[in-house]
Design a protein around this motif. Structure first.
Motif, short mmCIF file in Angstrom:
data_model
loop_
_atom_site.label_atom_id
_atom_site.label_comp_id
_atom_site.label_asym_id
_atom_site.label_seq_id
_atom_site.Cartn_x
_atom_site.Cartn_y
_atom_site.Cartn_z
N ALA A 197 0.22 -1.13 0.79
CA ALA A 197 -0.18 0.09 -0.04
C ALA A 197 1.40 1.59 -0.22
CB ALA A 197 -0.46 -0.03 1.11
N MET A 198 2.55 1.41 0.37
CA MET A 198 2.49 2.33 1.09
C MET A 198 4.00 2.51 -0.71
SD MET A 198 2.85 4.46 3.31
CE MET A 198 4.52 4.82 3.23
N GLY A 199 3.92 1.50 -1.18
CA GLY A 199 4.40 1.75 -2.57
C GLY A 199 3.26 2.78 -3.79
N ALA A 200 1.86 1.70 -3.33
CA ALA A 200 1.26 2.52 -4.40
C ALA A 200 1.10 3.74 -4.05
CB ALA A 200 0.10 1.77 -3.95
N LEU A 201 1.36 4.37 -3.02
CA LEU A 201 1.07 5.30 -2.56
C LEU A 201 2.54 6.62 -3.60
CD1 LEU A 201 0.15 8.16 -1.24
CD2 LEU A 201 1.98 7.35 1.25
N ARG A 202 3.46 5.21 -2.90
CA ARG A 202 4.37 6.41 -3.27
C ARG A 202 4.62 6.07 -5.44
NH1 ARG A 202 5.57 9.05 0.92
NH2 ARG A 202 6.30 8.03 2.61
N MET A 203 3.52 5.69 -5.85
CA MET A 203 3.90 5.52 -6.81
C MET A 203 2.65 6.67 -7.50
SD MET A 203 5.29 3.37 -8.98
CE MET A 203 4.39 2.82 -10.16
N ALA A 204 1.75 6.83 -6.70
CA ALA A 204 1.35 7.96 -6.77
C ALA A 204 1.22 9.17 -6.54
CB ALA A 204 -0.19 7.67 -6.16
N GLN A 205 2.70 9.68 -5.80
CA GLN A 205 3.43 10.85 -5.76
C GLN A 205 4.61 10.42 -7.32
OE1 GLN A 205 3.82 10.07 -1.84
NE2 GLN A 205 2.85 11.29 -1.07
N ALA A 206 4.59 10.00 -7.88
CA ALA A 206 5.81 10.23 -8.71
C ALA A 206 7.01 9.34 -7.90
CB ALA A 206 5.47 10.87 -9.00
N LYS A 207 7.03 9.49 -6.60
CA LYS A 207 8.15 8.71 -6.38
C LYS A 207 7.75 7.61 -6.61
CE LYS A 207 7.18 12.10 -2.59
NZ LYS A 207 7.41 12.22 -1.17
N GLU A 212 9.84 1.48 -5.42
CA GLU A 212 10.66 0.00 -5.52
C GLU A 212 11.06 -0.93 -4.13
OE1 GLU A 212 14.26 0.94 -7.53
OE2 GLU A 212 12.99 1.85 -8.63
N GLY A 213 11.82 0.06 -3.05
CA GLY A 213 12.06 -0.22 -1.88
C GLY A 213 10.49 -0.90 -1.41
N HIS A 214 9.45 -0.60 -1.01
CA HIS A 214 8.24 -1.01 -0.18
C HIS A 214 8.05 -2.43 -1.38
CE1 HIS A 214 7.48 2.07 1.78
NE2 HIS A 214 7.49 3.14 1.58
N GLY A 234 2.15 -10.81 -7.52
CA GLY A 234 1.04 -9.45 -7.54
C GLY A 234 2.52 -8.15 -7.24
N ALA A 235 2.84 -9.08 -6.26
CA ALA A 235 4.12 -8.49 -5.34
C ALA A 235 5.07 -7.78 -6.62
CB ALA A 235 4.41 -9.03 -4.33
N ARG A 236 5.52 -8.95 -6.65
CA ARG A 236 6.50 -8.56 -7.99
C ARG A 236 6.36 -7.62 -9.33
NH1 ARG A 236 11.33 -9.74 -6.27
NH2 ARG A 236 11.43 -11.36 -4.72
N ARG A 237 4.88 -8.00 -9.74
CA ARG A 237 3.94 -7.43 -10.81
C ARG A 237 3.99 -5.78 -10.59
NH1 ARG A 237 -2.01 -7.92 -12.71
NH2 ARG A 237 -1.80 -5.95 -14.08
N ASP A 238 4.19 -5.78 -9.46
CA ASP A 238 4.21 -4.45 -8.65
C ASP A 238 5.72 -3.75 -8.65
OD1 ASP A 238 0.85 -4.58 -8.59
OD2 ASP A 238 1.04 -4.38 -5.72
N LEU A 239 6.02 -4.45 -8.83
CA LEU A 239 7.85 -4.18 -8.06
C LEU A 239 8.05 -3.67 -9.98
CD1 LEU A 239 10.60 -3.54 -6.92
CD2 LEU A 239 11.25 -6.28 -7.17
N GLY A 240 7.50 -4.84 -10.96
CA GLY A 240 7.88 -4.43 -12.11
C GLY A 240 7.60 -2.88 -12.69
N GLY A 241 6.40 -2.31 -12.39
CA GLY A 241 5.49 -1.65 -12.91
C GLY A 241 6.33 -0.03 -12.26
N ALA A 242 7.03 -0.36 -10.82
CA ALA A 242 7.56 0.43 -10.50
C ALA A 242 9.00 0.47 -11.12
CB ALA A 242 8.30 0.32 -8.58
N LEU A 243 10.39 -0.25 -10.85
CA LEU A 243 10.52 -0.03 -11.98
C LEU A 243 11.01 0.29 -13.10
CD1 LEU A 243 12.45 -3.74 -10.83
CD2 LEU A 243 13.11 -1.50 -10.10
N SER A 244 9.98 -0.06 -13.78
CA SER A 244 9.67 0.45 -15.19
C SER A 244 8.93 1.77 -15.09
CB SER A 244 8.13 -0.17 -15.75
OG SER A 244 7.93 0.12 -16.82
N ALA A 245 9.24 2.28 -14.36
CA ALA A 245 7.71 4.01 -13.84
C ALA A 245 9.08 4.94 -14.47
CB ALA A 245 7.23 3.96 -13.13
#
Length: 307
Positions: A197-207, A212-214, A234-245
């Motif tokens: 959830a913190m990862g999703a928040l940081r993505m919304a904040q463009a951080k 990635e860390g979360h 799902g967690a690996r997919r989320d991490l992939g999305g953060a790395l891509s962004a």
């Protein structure tokens, strides 16, 4: 399906004498629960409706009426009949409130169930005050640092995030994470949920780096705990999305590949697999690997067609 756990405790407190229709009610409920456990929700609905007819004979504050309405709502929700499930949950909550009081700890789970249905219906504006209320009840009974309080803070924070109330969401999500980190007996799933959830928040904040860390901690924690493969993927997919962004395409592609490998081996993961393949294909295109991207997209299309 729901988070309400009051049913067994309440039923144990019922008078020992029999009520008219109680034998029939018990039989219908038992049969309905068995069908629901087997995911035969349409058949379960019929049993719970029969049970409800018996429960309607009793007091308007009888706990069995509330639990029967909740069971019926669960069976409807299992069929994705959310518009029908919502009023059943609401009535169950009304019955319970009349019997126990609006702030009784047993009420919190059902308040959250109502909120969950609104969430599933994309009505987060209606869900928000309910999640807030459920959190307040749980915090008052369990304590501000209890893991259960953390779970309810997470629900409330995620709702705020969906409503794009990022500052308010950050307060609740940070709190949820700190509670789970500080728990005497950490639960890998609870901690991973809070990290995600913190990862999703940081993505919304463009951080993206923070995200990635979360996500990394969520994925590693779930793998270490041998959690549900769908959650790990799902967690690996989320991490992939953060790395891509964040422009880290090689690392992103590797994480998507890990998620895909997990999903290929799991049952009931076809939809997630198709989504992950399409996201992986988007990364491959950025890497100028068009042939691999086309194969991934074709595989995703096959999975959707077979649904």
């Amino acid at each position: 399906m729901t988070r309400s756990t009051f049913a067994a405790a309440l039923l144990a407190l019922l008078p020992l004498f029999s009520y008219a229709g109680e034998k029939e009610w018990k039989a219908f409920v038992a049969e309905g629960k068995e069908l629901a456990a087997a995911k035969k929700f349409e058949d379960a609905e019929k049993k719970f409706r029969s049970a409800l007819k018996e429960a309607e004979r009793w007091s308007a504050t009888d706990e069995r009426l509330s639990t029967t309405l909740t069971d019926l709502a669960d069976s409807l929700r299992g069929q994705k009949k959310l518009a029908e499930a919502a009023p059943q949950y609401e009535r169950a909550l009304e019955v319970l409130e009349k019997g126990l009081g609006a702030d009784d700890p047993a009420v919190a789970g059902l308040v959250a169930d109502v909120a969950d249905v609104y969430r599933d219906m994309d009505k987060d504006a209606k869900a928000e005050p309910l999640y807030k209320r459920a959190l307040k009840i749980v915090e008052a009974s369990a304590g501000k640092d209890d893991p259960e309080t953390g779970r309810y803070a997470l629900d409330y924070g995620e709702c705020l995030l969906r409503l794009k109330k990022l500052k308010d969401a950050e307060v609740q999500l940070k709190r949820a994470l700190e509670i789970q980190k500080g728990a005497k007996e950490q639960d890998a799933q609870d901690l991973a949920d809070a990290e995600s959830a913190m990862g999703a928040l940081r993505m919304a904040q463009a951080k993206h780096a923070d995200a990635e860390g979360h996500y990394q901690r969520a994925a590693d924690g779930l793998e270490g705990a041998k959690a549900n493969p769908l959650d790990v993927a799902g967690a690996r997919r989320d991490l992939g999305g953060a790395l891509s962004a964040g422009g880290k395409l090689d690392e992103a592609a590797a994480e998507y590949a890990k998620a895909i490998a997990i999903l290929e081996k799991t049952d009931n993961g076809a939809q997630d697999l198709a989504d992950t393949l399409e996201e992986w294909a988007a990364v491959l295109k950025k890497q100028k690997k068009d042939e691999e991207a086309a194969k991934a997209e074709a595989r995703a299309k096959e999975l959707r067609a077979a649904k």
